[in-house]
Design an enzyme around this catalytic site. Structure first.
Site, PDB file in Angstrom:
ATOM      1  N   HIS A 180       0.812  -1.216   0.000  1.00  0.00           N
ATOM      2  CA  HIS A 180       0.000   0.000   0.000  1.00  0.00           C
ATOM      3  C   HIS A 180       0.851   1.275   0.000  1.00  0.00           C
ATOM      4  CE1 HIS A 180       0.857   0.800   4.292  1.00  0.00           C
ATOM      5  NE2 HIS A 180       0.788  -0.515   4.443  1.00  0.00           N
ATOM      6  N   ASP A 181       0.371   2.262  -0.711  1.00  0.00           N
ATOM      7  CA  ASP A 181       0.922   3.622  -0.705  1.00  0.00           C
ATOM      8  C   ASP A 181       2.319   3.726  -1.317  1.00  0.00           C
ATOM      9  OD1 ASP A 181      -1.188   5.247   0.901  1.00  0.00           O
ATOM     10  OD2 ASP A 181      -0.831   3.457   2.124  1.00  0.00           O
ATOM     11  N   GLY A 235       5.058  -0.977   2.546  1.00  0.00           N
ATOM     12  CA  GLY A 235       4.238   0.215   2.407  1.00  0.00           C
ATOM     13  C   GLY A 235       5.034   1.507   2.371  1.00  0.00           C
TER      14      GLY A 235
END
Length: 245
Positions: A93-94, A111
């Protein structure tokens, strides 16, 4: 394919590929068998809010790659153009992945990691949350990456160390021998002059600050929050990476 996913023209999706969540896939991408893009992040704090995966054009995702959407409401995981992501790699994520990046088998990108353009990440390597990998760098296989890797670098080993320039990558991207020599001189100041980071940056600005590639290196160092991967230790009178040029 999820109800919110969008796929550009000319894409190929192989059997059992999944595009979930609010995923946008650009044109002419290849999505291999069992790939999962846009699944919820592996983050206990995630509460189901809308978040995104945004992918550019011409990307290849080989078998069983996973790419997760952002953990923040309205946040996004971003992948640029013309990247080659090999089997079983994970992009969490991200993350922000640039363009012309190769991520090899079983690499795990945690992440919030930033990978700039023209980077090569070795297989079975693990990247700590929030690290940055600078443009034109190469990270070897089976490495633990805990701190930022500067642009143009060849980094490998355990603990991870900078050994010199990513000479092959620079040559493939059109860097002249003279340009490589200038960057190598900047590396000597930054990693092997015995100066601390502030002193090294001041010397780089004074001696090589007019060079665009050295300016990129300076900006990257100034923006580091996790700190920099160190240069390999060398014997007195020697210098690292002499075989590189």
């Amino acid at each position: 394919m999820g109800e919110h996913a969008e796929v550009g023209d000319g894409c190929i999706l192989e059997p059992h590929a999944v595009l979930d969540g609010w995923t946008t896939l650009g044109k002419s991408c290849y999505v291999g068998v069992g790939v999962v893009i846009g699944a919820p992040p592996q983050d206990k704090k995630y509460a189901g809010a809308r978040s995104y995966v945004r992918i550019g054009n011409g990307n290849t995702f080989r078998e069983y790659v996973t790419v997760h959407r952002s953990t923040s409401p309205e946040g996004e995981t971003v992948i640029g153009d013309d990247n080659y992501i090999m089997a079983m790699a994970h992009i969490a994520h991200d993350c922000r992945i640039g363009s012309d990046v190769t991520i090899t088998n079983y690499a795990g990108v945690s992440g919030h990691v930033v990978v700039e353009d023209h980077v090569y990440l070795g297989g079975l390597s693990a990247f700590h949350q929030f690290v940055r990998i600078g443009a034109y760098a190469i990270v070897g296989g089976n490495c633990g990456v805990r701190m930022d890797v500067v642009p143009f670098a060849m980094a490998t080993g355990e603990p991870l160390r900078i050994y010199g320039l990513n000479r092959l990558g620079l040559r493939r991207c059109g860097f002249t021998m003279e340009q490589q020599k200038v960057i190598k001189g900047a590396f000597r100041i930054l990693f092997w002059s015995g100066l601390n980071t502030s002193e090294a940056l001041a010397r780089l600005r004074a001696e090589l600050g007019g060079n665009e590639h050295v300016q990129r290196l300076i900006r990257f160092v100034e923006g580091s929050k996790r700190g920099l991967t160190r240069g390999v230790e060398v014997e007195a009178g020697g210098s690292a990476g002499e075989a590189e040029l």
